[in-house]
Write a protein that holds these residues in place. Structure first.
Motif, PDB file in Angstrom:
ATOM      1  N   ILE A   1       6.695   3.082   7.369  1.00  0.00           N
ATOM      2  CA  ILE A   1       6.930   4.081   8.413  1.00  0.00           C
ATOM      3  C   ILE A   1       5.925   3.831   9.526  1.00  0.00           C
ATOM      4  CG2 ILE A   1       5.397   5.926   7.558  1.00  0.00           C
ATOM      5  CD1 ILE A   1       9.041   6.260   8.900  1.00  0.00           C
ATOM      6  N   TYR A   2       6.239   4.378  10.705  1.00  0.00           N
ATOM      7  CA  TYR A   2       5.463   4.041  11.907  1.00  0.00           C
ATOM      8  C   TYR A   2       4.214   4.877  12.098  1.00  0.00           C
ATOM      9  CZ  TYR A   2       8.679   7.780  13.238  1.00  0.00           C
ATOM     10  OH  TYR A   2       9.416   8.927  13.235  1.00  0.00           O
ATOM     11  N   ARG A   3       3.856   5.681  11.092  1.00  0.00           N
ATOM     12  CA  ARG A   3       2.647   6.509  11.245  1.00  0.00           C
ATOM     13  C   ARG A   3       1.403   5.680  10.948  1.00  0.00           C
ATOM     14  NH1 ARG A   3       4.297  11.449   7.729  1.00  0.00           N
ATOM     15  NH2 ARG A   3       2.703  10.498   6.432  1.00  0.00           N
ATOM     16  N   ARG A   4       0.343   5.981  11.687  1.00  0.00           N
ATOM     17  CA  ARG A   4      -0.919   5.291  11.410  1.00  0.00           C
ATOM     18  C   ARG A   4      -1.867   6.290  10.747  1.00  0.00           C
ATOM     19  NH1 ARG A   4      -5.622   4.485  14.581  1.00  0.00           N
ATOM     20  NH2 ARG A   4      -4.577   5.436  16.380  1.00  0.00           N
TER      21      ARG A   4
ATOM     22  N   LYS B   1       2.001  11.220   1.180  1.00  0.00           N
ATOM     23  CA  LYS B   1       1.851   9.759   1.231  1.00  0.00           C
ATOM     24  C   LYS B   1       1.284   9.347   2.570  1.00  0.00           C
ATOM     25  CE  LYS B   1       5.657   9.585  -1.920  1.00  0.00           C
ATOM     26  NZ  LYS B   1       5.575  11.082  -2.061  1.00  0.00           N
ATOM     27  N   ARG B   2       0.427   8.333   2.514  1.00  0.00           N
ATOM     28  CA  ARG B   2      -0.247   7.895   3.742  1.00  0.00           C
ATOM     29  C   ARG B   2       0.118   6.433   4.029  1.00  0.00           C
ATOM     30  NH1 ARG B   2      -3.848  11.405   5.482  1.00  0.00           N
ATOM     31  NH2 ARG B   2      -5.292   9.926   6.469  1.00  0.00           N
ATOM     32  N   GLN B   3       0.336   6.190   5.290  1.00  0.00           N
ATOM     33  CA  GLN B   3       0.804   4.865   5.702  1.00  0.00           C
ATOM     34  C   GLN B   3      -0.327   4.072   6.359  1.00  0.00           C
ATOM     35  OE1 GLN B   3       4.136   3.176   5.688  1.00  0.00           O
ATOM     36  NE2 GLN B   3       2.534   1.649   6.013  1.00  0.00           N
ATOM     37  N   HIS B   4      -0.522   2.838   5.891  1.00  0.00           N
ATOM     38  CA  HIS B   4      -1.449   1.924   6.569  1.00  0.00           C
ATOM     39  C   HIS B   4      -0.703   1.239   7.700  1.00  0.00           C
ATOM     40  CE1 HIS B   4      -3.555   2.462   2.790  1.00  0.00           C
ATOM     41  NE2 HIS B   4      -4.624   1.853   3.309  1.00  0.00           N
ATOM     42  N   LEU B   5      -1.310   1.223   8.872  1.00  0.00           N
ATOM     43  CA  LEU B   5      -0.645   0.530   9.986  1.00  0.00           C
ATOM     44  C   LEU B   5      -1.630  -0.235  10.866  1.00  0.00           C
ATOM     45  CD1 LEU B   5       2.395   0.441  10.775  1.00  0.00           C
ATOM     46  CD2 LEU B   5       1.831   1.941  12.677  1.00  0.00           C
ATOM     47  N   ALA B   6      -2.892  -0.199  10.485  1.00  0.00           N
ATOM     48  CA  ALA B   6      -3.879  -0.886  11.336  1.00  0.00           C
ATOM     49  C   ALA B   6      -4.915  -1.582  10.470  1.00  0.00           C
ATOM     50  CB  ALA B   6      -4.551   0.108  12.266  1.00  0.00           C
ATOM     51  N   ILE B   7      -5.557  -2.549  11.069  1.00  0.00           N
ATOM     52  CA  ILE B   7      -6.639  -3.259  10.402  1.00  0.00           C
ATOM     53  C   ILE B   7      -7.939  -2.877  11.112  1.00  0.00           C
ATOM     54  CG2 ILE B   7      -7.651  -5.530   9.957  1.00  0.00           C
ATOM     55  CD1 ILE B   7      -4.730  -6.598   9.879  1.00  0.00           C
TER      56      ILE B   7
ATOM     57  N   TYR C   1       0.830  -1.204   0.000  1.00  0.00           N
ATOM     58  CA  TYR C   1       0.000   0.000   0.000  1.00  0.00           C
ATOM     59  C   TYR C   1       0.858   1.245   0.000  1.00  0.00           C
ATOM     60  CZ  TYR C   1      -4.531  -2.209   0.482  1.00  0.00           C
ATOM     61  OH  TYR C   1      -5.667  -2.914   0.238  1.00  0.00           O
ATOM     62  N   LEU C   2       1.950   1.191   0.773  1.00  0.00           N
ATOM     63  CA  LEU C   2       2.813   2.374   0.811  1.00  0.00           C
ATOM     64  C   LEU C   2       3.457   2.601  -0.547  1.00  0.00           C
ATOM     65  CD1 LEU C   2       4.215   4.660   2.309  1.00  0.00           C
ATOM     66  CD2 LEU C   2       5.981   3.038   3.033  1.00  0.00           C
ATOM     67  N   LYS C   3       3.874   1.518  -1.180  1.00  0.00           N
ATOM     68  CA  LYS C   3       4.515   1.690  -2.499  1.00  0.00           C
ATOM     69  C   LYS C   3       3.533   2.257  -3.517  1.00  0.00           C
ATOM     70  CE  LYS C   3       7.860  -1.107  -3.781  1.00  0.00           C
ATOM     71  NZ  LYS C   3       8.571  -2.351  -4.150  1.00  0.00           N
ATOM     72  N   ALA C   4       2.257   1.963  -3.268  1.00  0.00           N
ATOM     73  CA  ALA C   4       1.242   2.495  -4.167  1.00  0.00           C
ATOM     74  C   ALA C   4       1.087   4.010  -4.021  1.00  0.00           C
ATOM     75  CB  ALA C   4      -0.092   1.803  -3.892  1.00  0.00           C
ATOM     76  N   GLU C   5       1.680   4.516  -2.937  1.00  0.00           N
ATOM     77  CA  GLU C   5       1.582   5.958  -2.694  1.00  0.00           C
ATOM     78  C   GLU C   5       2.668   6.725  -3.460  1.00  0.00           C
ATOM     79  OE1 GLU C   5      -0.605   7.527   0.151  1.00  0.00           O
ATOM     80  OE2 GLU C   5      -1.644   5.848  -0.797  1.00  0.00           O
TER      81      GLU C   5
END
Lengths: 189, 900
Positions: B852-855, B790-796, B780-784
């Motif tokens: 990255i550690y951002r949610r 850019k936005r980071q996925h970190l949770a479900i 998902y991050l690479k898709a950014e």
């Protein structure tokens, strides 16, 4: 008549003169021995008649001696399987155990008891307090020779006739008599 | 029964050699034959024509003076053994010849006979010892020698002496010497060994050696010996205070017939060793799983081993062995040297587990509590401390514990007395369910063990407190003794001299053995101990402590079970902890920590303790959750807290600069800067600097310390190093190593989970699911790539409310238990605005997945997709990413809008 003489008179009138054995029975009986009884293992009774008879005899001997107040053990019950290193060797442990007992009785015949008899035949200190009992039919064999060697260095060695001496309890009587004479000796000497 | 006598080492030969003599005692020999000897005891004359004479003569037992034949001293002794049985009628005349009246005959031996008697006028009970003719050459002289022994020796000395006439079995008068001893209280050593409870004090052996060994050494010093040291000649008395006194009776010095002094001394030594060995053997037999060394303690074990080895061949030497502190000092020095070589005191950040720090004072200094949490944990109430692995649960509990030797402590034991159980060390693991037991039997047995453990641990702490003078000895221990006695069979607690063991230490050692015995029989189907301890009996115990120790008058007891989840605490033990929790009372409370889903909240009776009522859960990870909401911790506060954790160690280990930034540098905008590089797959995306590190540590102090430690190790930074920031590349490398290690360690977790009909390795499955989640977030991050922000996925996030099937739920719980996912927060879902749990990936895994550690975003999954992720991660990864790869630019993956 003095008091002492009176007492003598009473004593003599009250009972016929006993044997010395009667007189000393209680005193000698109070001398308890530590005895090891070797022979076929008795945890699982064998279906083979001869082994079964020897197993039962071993159990009987222990029970009879315990009834007289002696401390009687099977060495296999004393061997500690939890030990490690050189002390883990059961034969080494048995050697130590044997040295701690007053008397060793061995119904020689089963593989373990043959090893124990052979070990005794190599150790004069053990042989001196050991009594080995062997079927007379085996006297000419290797085991008989080992027992003879034990006798040569001090063991008491006696044969028995199978099955008569077992079924008629002659063997048990021999063992009990042997223990009794050791008790007498420990008292008198 | 004694050890084989050296006099009979040639037993069979002796039987042959003495056959004729032995025949005198056979059933074939009439007393008439002995009568014919016509032996006159007074004149020592006999009839040389009798058959018995011939036998005695052939055995060198006769003597000739001129024309007269008599017996040698040995001959008189042997003859007396044959014809003097000391039957009551034969000694009846004693009453008229002395001040004593015989009550009964106690025993007849080779050299003497023992009678219980009383003084005719005073009615005092005494013991009379009548010596056989020939057994002593000069008994009076021997008795006089005995007077030279120290009064401290535990020897029962004669109080009178006289001669009396008795009769032999054939009616002849003889004069025998009689020694009078006082009758003392107690039981014989033989009877003592038959009393089951005495095994519970390992110091009895030392007490025995000190008392009996010293007494025998005294005899040795004055040139005497005991000569007949069998187990009936040692009397054991228990005083009113439970102390054991061992005394030697019936000293046979000078009355041992033909035995030489050396033979008597060797016999004493041999018997003494055997008594010690029997004592130990008996005690050990009750605790078969406990080594003798542990049972005795190293100091005593070293001494007793030497004594039993036979190296010391005199009692003087035995007592010197006991008194010699050198071997134990050598042992302590060797141990210290070993520990200092193998286990250096913490001088780096390496030690992160509380249990790894040997010195509680150091642990206390390194402990940085979160004030909000600490105040809650300290309150008197039942508390469950939860939180992710490494979040410091243990440390919070340990901070409440009373460690007697710790200097810097954060709580005052006069107000809060913590009894700490580090369950991870396995002391409860053996208490597993035995199938054959009923539920009630299991409950009773487990309760007993847990109660005894609490009591034992409390007493240990108190003992330490007394030893370090933090707590004064109680004036009167009788109530405590009475309480503890209910755990022991009759006659209950026994004591040894205070110089060997204090009262409180005796309580400790006794309870250790009670516990060991319980544990050794836990899996055996046998009746539980009869004391019937229930949870509320602890209240009584603690109340006694409050009454007898002034320092504890105002305290409240906190029982602390650290890491109390499975498998450290089996379910049956957890039930008992629940029982204790439900025993709400003002005297003690329960605090415990456990990883999520490893502790079962259910009492033995099936009651479920309620959070907020019966106990309070405090989740460390939740408290450290940062965010803008008022309930969450401000980001700056968390940073400050973490900084303090690290900097406290820098100070403790005397680094040149206590500012961590001096070593790591800092870049507060690092996330914004490297997210683009990560999205582009660049190799120069370095995780580095203080901000990156404490964020990646993800509210977990252990992660933080491990990362810092690894960086210091890579950069070779020690306390002597000049402070300068480590290069970004090295920091990045160290961080990635830790991240990779964390991921790989998942596959080492033991256990199985059920997927379909198959058993699957739990560790492997956790690894696969984690790798799948991380890899998906990376995709998902690479898709950014190419986007301005850019936005980071970190949770479900769940996009429905349907429950998962049990198999998937089990894996999800394990992911939470092992800290892969954090479920401590629920949020309003972005699609349906329903509050739902979110599962945040532990940020420690970010480096290994190049994210990255951002949610910024949540991956929203339906029940079906979430189950696919948990049960078949490869398939999830394949189908999900394939669609993303093929349909790049599409607006949906599992229903989640990629592009807004």
């Amino acid at each position: 008549m003095s008091g002492v003489a009176c007492t003598i008179a009473v004593f003599r009138e009250a009972a016929p003169l006993p044997t010395v054995a009667d007189l000393l029975a209680a005193t000698i009986g109070s001398i308890k021995l530590k005895i090891l009884v070797f022979g076929p293992q008795v945890r699982t009774l064998s279906s083979e008649e001869r082994t079964l008879n020897l197993q039962n005899k071993r159990i009987e001997i222990r029970a009879e001696l315990e009834k007289s107040g002696h401390l009687v053990n099977y060495a296999e019950d004393l061997v500690d399987p939890a030990l490690t290193g050189p002390a883990a060797n059961p034969l080494m442990q048995e050697l130590v155990i044997m040295s701690e007992y007053d008397l060793i009785i061995n119904l020689v015949g089963s593989p373990g008891s043959i090893v124990e008899a052979t070990t005794i035949a190599l150790k004069p200190r053990l042989a001196q307090k050991a009594s080995l009992y062997l079927d007379e039919d085996h006297i000419d064999g290797l085991v008989g020779q080992a027992c003879a060697n034990a006798r040569d260095i001090g063991a008491h060695f006696q044969t028995y006739k199978y099955p008569m001496d077992l079924t008629d309890c002659h063997l048990l009587s021999h063992v009990v008599a042997r223990v009794s004479i050791v008790q007498k000796m420990k008292y008198l000497l | 029964m004694n050890s084989p006598d050296s006099a009979y080492h040639n037993l069979n030969a002796l039987l042959i050699a003495k056959e004729e003599l032995l025949s005198l005692a056979s059933s074939q020999t009439s007393l008439r034959a002995l009568e014919e000897l016509d032996y006159d005891w007074e004149s020592n004359t006999l009839n040389p024509n009798s058959g018995v004479f011939q036998i005695l003569q052939r055995n060198q037992l006769t003597a000739q003076t001129g024309e007269e034949h008599g017996l040698t001293s040995a001959g008189r002794l042997l003859f007396s053994r044959l014809v003097v049985p000391f039957n009551p009628p034969e000694v009846a005349s004693l009453a008229s010849q002395s001040a004593y009246q015989i009550i009964k005959r106690l025993g007849v031996g080779k050299n003497s006979a023992i009678f219980s008697a009383e003084h005719a006028l005073l009615k005092t009970r005494v013991i009379l010892k009548l010596i056989r003719p020939g057994a002593s050459s000069d008994i009076l002289k021997s008795l006089q020698v005995l007077n030279g022994a120290s009064a401290k020796a535990h020897i029962v000395r004669p109080i009178d002496f006289f001669k009396t006439d008795i009769l032999d079995a054939v009616g002849r008068k003889l004069t025998v010497e009689c020694i009078v001893f006082p009758q003392i209280d107690g039981i014989s050593f033989r009877a003592f060994l038959q009393q089951k409870s005495y095994h519970l004090n390992s110091h009895i052996a030392i007490s025995f050696i000190n008392q009996i060994g010293f007494s025998l050494a005294e005899l040795e010093r004055i040139g005497a010996y005991h000569g007949d040291l069998h187990d009936e000649n040692i009397i054991v008395e228990e005083t009113d205070t439970g102390e054991l006194i061992f005394r030697l009776i019936d000293v046979s010095f000078g009355a041992t017939g033909s035995l030489t002094t050396d033979e008597c001394r060797n016999s004493d030594l041999s018997n003494f060793r055997q008594h010690v060995w029997r004592l130990l053997g008996l005690q050990k037999s009750f605790l078969p799983r406990m080594s003798l060394r542990k049972f005795l303690g190293t100091r005593q074990h070293l001494a007793i081993s030497k004594i039993l080895s036979g190296e010391a061949d005199a009692f003087r030497e035995i007592m010197a062995v006991i008194a010699d502190p050198a071997p134990y000092r050598r042992y302590v020095d060797d141990k210290k040297r070993f520990l200092s070589e193998k286990f250096n005191l913490p001088t780096t950040f390496r030690l992160q587990r509380y249990e790894e720090i040997i010195d509680p004072s150091v642990a206390a200094r390194l402990f940085v509590p979160l004030p909000e949490l600490m105040s809650k944990v300290t309150e008197f109430s039942n508390v469950y401390v939860s939180g992710m692995r490494g979040s410091g649960k243990s440390t919070y509990l340990a901070a409440l514990a009373f460690f007697p030797h710790a200097g810097d402590v954060s709580v005052d034991f006069k107000e809060l007395f913590g009894i700490y159980f580090p369950c991870r060390q396995g002391e409860f693991k053996s208490l597993t369910t035995v199938d054959a037991w009923s539920a009630e039997e299991l409950r009773v047995r487990t309760t007993q063990v847990v109660i005894v453990k609490v009591i034992r641990r409390t007493l240990e702490a108190l003992s330490g407190g007394v030893a370090t003078s933090k707590i004064a000895h109680a004036n009167d221990y009788s109530r405590l003794r009475d309480y503890l006695n209910r755990f022991l069979p009759t006659p209950g607690l026994v004591s040894v001299s205070r110089d060997i063991l204090s009262e409180i230490d005796n309580f400790v050692s006794t309870m250790v053995r009670v516990e060991m015995e319980m544990l050794s029989t836990f899996r055996i189907r046998a009746s539980p101990a009869p004391f019937g301890a229930e949870a509320n009996s602890l209240i009584e115990f603690f109340l006694i402590l409050k009454d007898i120790f002034p320092e504890l008058a105002g305290t409240r007891f906190h029982i602390l079970f650290d890491d109390a989840g499975l498998p450290n605490l089996p379910t049956n033990v957890q039930r008992i902890i629940n029982d204790l929790i439900l025993t709400s009372n003002p005297i003690f409370c329960i605090k415990f920590s456990a990883e999520k889903f490893t502790f079962s909240f259910q009492s033995s009776l099936g009651k479920i303790p309620e959070n907020g009522h019966d106990y309070f859960e405090h989740d460390i990870s939740q408290m450290l959750f940062i965010g803008s909401a008022t309930a969450r911790l401000p980001r700056a506060d968390l940073e400050k807290y973490f900084r303090k954790i690290v900097e406290q160690r820098l100070e403790e280990f005397r680094y040149k600069d206590r500012s961590i930034v001096a070593y790591l540098g800092d870049n507060p905008n690092i996330a914004d800067q490297i997210i683009g590089l990560l999205a582009a797959g660049r190799k120069d995306a370095f995780y580095a600097g203080w901000t990156a590190i404490w964020n990646i540590a993800d509210r977990t102090p252990r992660n933080l310390l491990e990362i810092v430690s690894e960086i210091f190790s890579y950069a070779d930074i020690t306390s002597d190093s000049v402070p300068r920031p480590v290069s970004l590349k090295i920091q990045d490398k160290a961080i990635r190593v830790i991240s990779e290690k964390r991921l790989q360690s998942l596959s080492q977790i033991a256990g199985v989970v059920h997927v379909g009909q198959k058993e699957v390795s739990l560790g492997r499955r956790l690894f696969e699911v984690t790798a799948c989640i991380g890899s998906t977030f990376r995709v998902y991050l690479k898709a950014e790539r190419g986007k301005p922000r850019k936005r980071q996925h970190l949770a479900i996030e769940r996009n429905d409310l349907d429950g998962l099937i049990p198999e998937a739920e089990e894996i999800l719980e394990k992911l939470i238990t092992f800290g892969v996912l954090d479920d401590t927060k629920s949020e309003f879902a972005r699609d349906d605005e329903v509050k739902k749990p979110i599962y945040v990936l532990n940020r420690i895994y970010c480096p290994v997945f190049n994210i990255i550690y951002r949610r910024d975003e949540h991956l929203r999954l339906s029940k079906k997709r979430f189950e696919l992720l948990l049960l078949n991660p490869q398939e999830f990864r394949r189908s999900g990413t394939k669609r993303l790869q093929v349909d790049h630019g599409a607006d949906d993956l599992f229903g989640f809008k990629i592009y807004e």
